[in-house]
Scaffold this motif. Structure first.
Motif, mmCIF file in Angstrom:
data_model
loop_
_atom_site.group_PDB
_atom_site.id
_atom_site.type_symbol
_atom_site.label_atom_id
_atom_site.label_comp_id
_atom_site.label_asym_id
_atom_site.label_seq_id
_atom_site.Cartn_x
_atom_site.Cartn_y
_atom_site.Cartn_z
ATOM 1 N N HIS A 44 0.818 -1.213 0.000
ATOM 2 C CA HIS A 44 0.000 0.000 0.000
ATOM 3 C C HIS A 44 0.857 1.271 0.000
ATOM 4 C CE1 HIS A 44 -3.612 -2.341 0.448
ATOM 5 N NE2 HIS A 44 -3.145 -2.933 1.534
ATOM 6 N N GLY A 410 -2.453 8.788 -3.290
ATOM 7 C CA GLY A 410 -3.581 8.092 -2.683
ATOM 8 C C GLY A 410 -4.680 7.735 -3.652
ATOM 9 N N ASN A 413 -4.842 3.868 -4.191
ATOM 10 C CA ASN A 413 -5.330 3.169 -2.991
ATOM 11 C C ASN A 413 -6.806 3.450 -2.733
ATOM 12 O OD1 ASN A 413 -2.837 2.001 -2.503
ATOM 13 N ND2 ASN A 413 -2.193 3.577 -1.056
ATOM 14 N N PHE A 414 -7.214 4.710 -2.969
ATOM 15 C CA PHE A 414 -8.609 5.072 -2.705
ATOM 16 C C PHE A 414 -9.553 4.382 -3.689
ATOM 17 C CE2 PHE A 414 -12.289 7.784 -3.700
ATOM 18 C CZ PHE A 414 -12.921 7.770 -2.477
ATOM 19 N N GLY A 417 -9.418 0.626 -3.520
ATOM 20 C CA GLY A 417 -9.964 0.217 -2.230
ATOM 21 C C GLY A 417 -11.475 0.117 -2.233
ATOM 22 N N LEU A 418 -12.132 0.822 -3.153
ATOM 23 C CA LEU A 418 -13.583 0.713 -3.267
ATOM 24 C C LEU A 418 -14.006 -0.681 -3.691
ATOM 25 C CD1 LEU A 418 -14.357 4.111 -5.074
ATOM 26 C CD2 LEU A 418 -14.570 3.600 -2.632
#
Length: 456
Positions: A44, A410, A413-414, A417-418
């Protein structure tokens, strides 16, 4: 000025330096995340460690473009001095990066490496527009893509090839294997030699009006104002291409930074061993770590080798278009649209493929890559002032680096990450992003950008 129509070998010579540049980019793109993981980075954290690449591009390319527009030497020309300086610095950085003893040193080397590669790369884009008549622009940029494809494929396979020749993939905790070190050393040598080949086999046109050129060069302290004014007055085609570039480069930055952790984990089932899971004072744990780490390193070789196929298929794409565009025009808009959608499908298929099938995903991605490296620049070069080609190519780089910065800070990752915590979700996001980029080609409506329009 009507420029002389150049032959195949003249265009080949002026583009050959891109072989070395792509050796640098392919080794960086294919194996920096592996080096970061070997030195203990969590998956990450990897996108943020890559922040150096887009930030240096954002800073370096407009500056180098501006400076090269205002440079002229009867012996060395306008762009070639920057090729040479960038090649020397890049070769030094390439050689030493796999010897990094700590994560922060590897990240620092990435800053140096990417900045140095950008010093060489940006003037190469401008050189095509400088040297070629507008009727040959698409041909020239596709030729660069052909050479980039060769470099990507060969460089991406270097660690695997070196390993197959008997060099060990095993290494102690926090140490990069010898197979990677030797591959990077070979890349450093090729980088320097190929740039030197272009420097000594290519000439450049002097400024059309030397007196006006000298007057412009004599003006001081105009860099910021010139950059600002040109950003504010960029052609509408450039703005539309910027939207396409945003989604295209978000996708490829995601691939470069996350393909190794995603594919070693999801496709090969050999994720990087986590030091905290082992008691390194215990001999059994030491041996277990060595076994898992060697498996991860070998899987990383395979990922790199499969990734190299995108260079091979982009080379095939470029070869086809080199022959076609040397005789006929193409609809750049629809070629680029279709190519990006095909590449997006390649990313989406990674969720379900076996290790043996992974190369076919990268084959599809290579079609998108071949188009990204040629069609936007061909469309742009038909839409900007030739006297400011270097600056506009540098400004255009903003549309490449800004999405990468967002991804690194980010964005990856954002968004991934969903879909969940699995690293492979990043490849799904890359695929969706490329498909969106393809559909954004509907924004391009200017005839000169879509296809070369000969003057009567």
């Amino acid at each position: 000025m009507k420029k002389r129509i150049l032959g195949f070998w003249e265009i080949w010579n002026m583009s050959f330096g891109f072989l070395g540049i792509q050796f640098g980019f392919a080794l960086q793109g294919g194996f920096m995340s592996r080096i970061f993981q070997t030195l203990g980075a969590d998956k990450h954290d990897i996108p943020l460690l890559w922040i150096a690449a887009p930030l240096t591009g954002l800073l370096v390319q407009p500056i180098i473009g501006y400076m090269s527009d205002r440079t002229w030497s009867p012996k060395w020309g306008r762009r070639r001095p920057y090729f040479l300086v960038g090649a020397i610095l890049s070769s030094i950085a390439l050689f030493f990066v796999p010897y990094s003893p700590a994560l922060w040193i590897a990240a620092g080397f990435l800053w140096i490496l990417d900045a140095s590669i950008n010093v060489s790369m940006e003037p190469f884009r401008a050189l095509v527009a400088d040297k070629l008549d507008e009727s040959q622009r698409t041909y020239g940029f596709v030729m660069q893509t052909l050479i980039i494809g060769i470099g990507t494929w060969v460089a991406s396979n270097l660690p695997w090839l070196v390993s197959e020749m008997g060099v060990s993939d095993a290494a102690d905790l926090g140490v990069v294997p010898d197979s990677v070190k030797i591959a990077f050393a070979i890349g450093a040598f090729v980088f320097l030699i190929s740039i030197l080949y272009t420097v000594f086999t290519t000439t450049e046109y002097p400024p059309e009006d030397m007196e006006e050129f000298e007057r412009e060069k004599a003006k001081k302290n105009r860099f910021i104002s010139d950059i600002t004014n040109n950003i504010g007055n960029m052609p509408s085609t450039m703005k539309k291409l910027g939207v396409i570039q945003f989604f295209s480069w978000f996708a490829f930055f995601t691939m470069w930074s996350m393909a190794n952790p995603a594919l070693t984990e999801h496709v090969y089932n050999t994720p990087a061993p986590i030091e905290a899971n082992f008691d390194m004072t215990n001999s059994a744990d030491q041996e277990a770590f060595k076994i898992e780490n060697t498996a991860f390193q070998k899987a990383s070789n395979s990922v790199g080798s499969a990734m190299g196929v995108y260079g091979l298929s982009s080379m095939a794409f470029a070869l086809l278009f080199v022959f076609y565009t040397s005789k006929k025009n193409v609809n750049r808009k629809y070629v680029h649209m279709l190519s990006l959608i095909i590449g997006g499908a390649g990313f989406l298929l990674m969720m379900v493929v076996s290790p043996e099938q992974l190369k076919y995903c990268f084959m599809l991605i290579g079609i998108a890559w071949g188009s990204i490296l040629s069609m936007p620049y061909a469309m742009l070069s038909s839409s900007v002032d030739p006297k400011k080609m270097g600056m506009f190519m540098g400004i255009f780089n903003m549309f490449i680096v800004i999405p990468q910065i967002i991804a690194a800070l980010g964005g990856i990752n954002f968004v991934s990450g969903l879909l969940g915590d699995d690293a492979i979700n990043a490849m799904t996001i890359a695929g969706l992003s490329l498909i969106i980029a393809g559909l954004c080609n509907f924004l391009i409506t200017e005839k000169a950008a879509i296809s070369y329009q000969p003057t009567e």
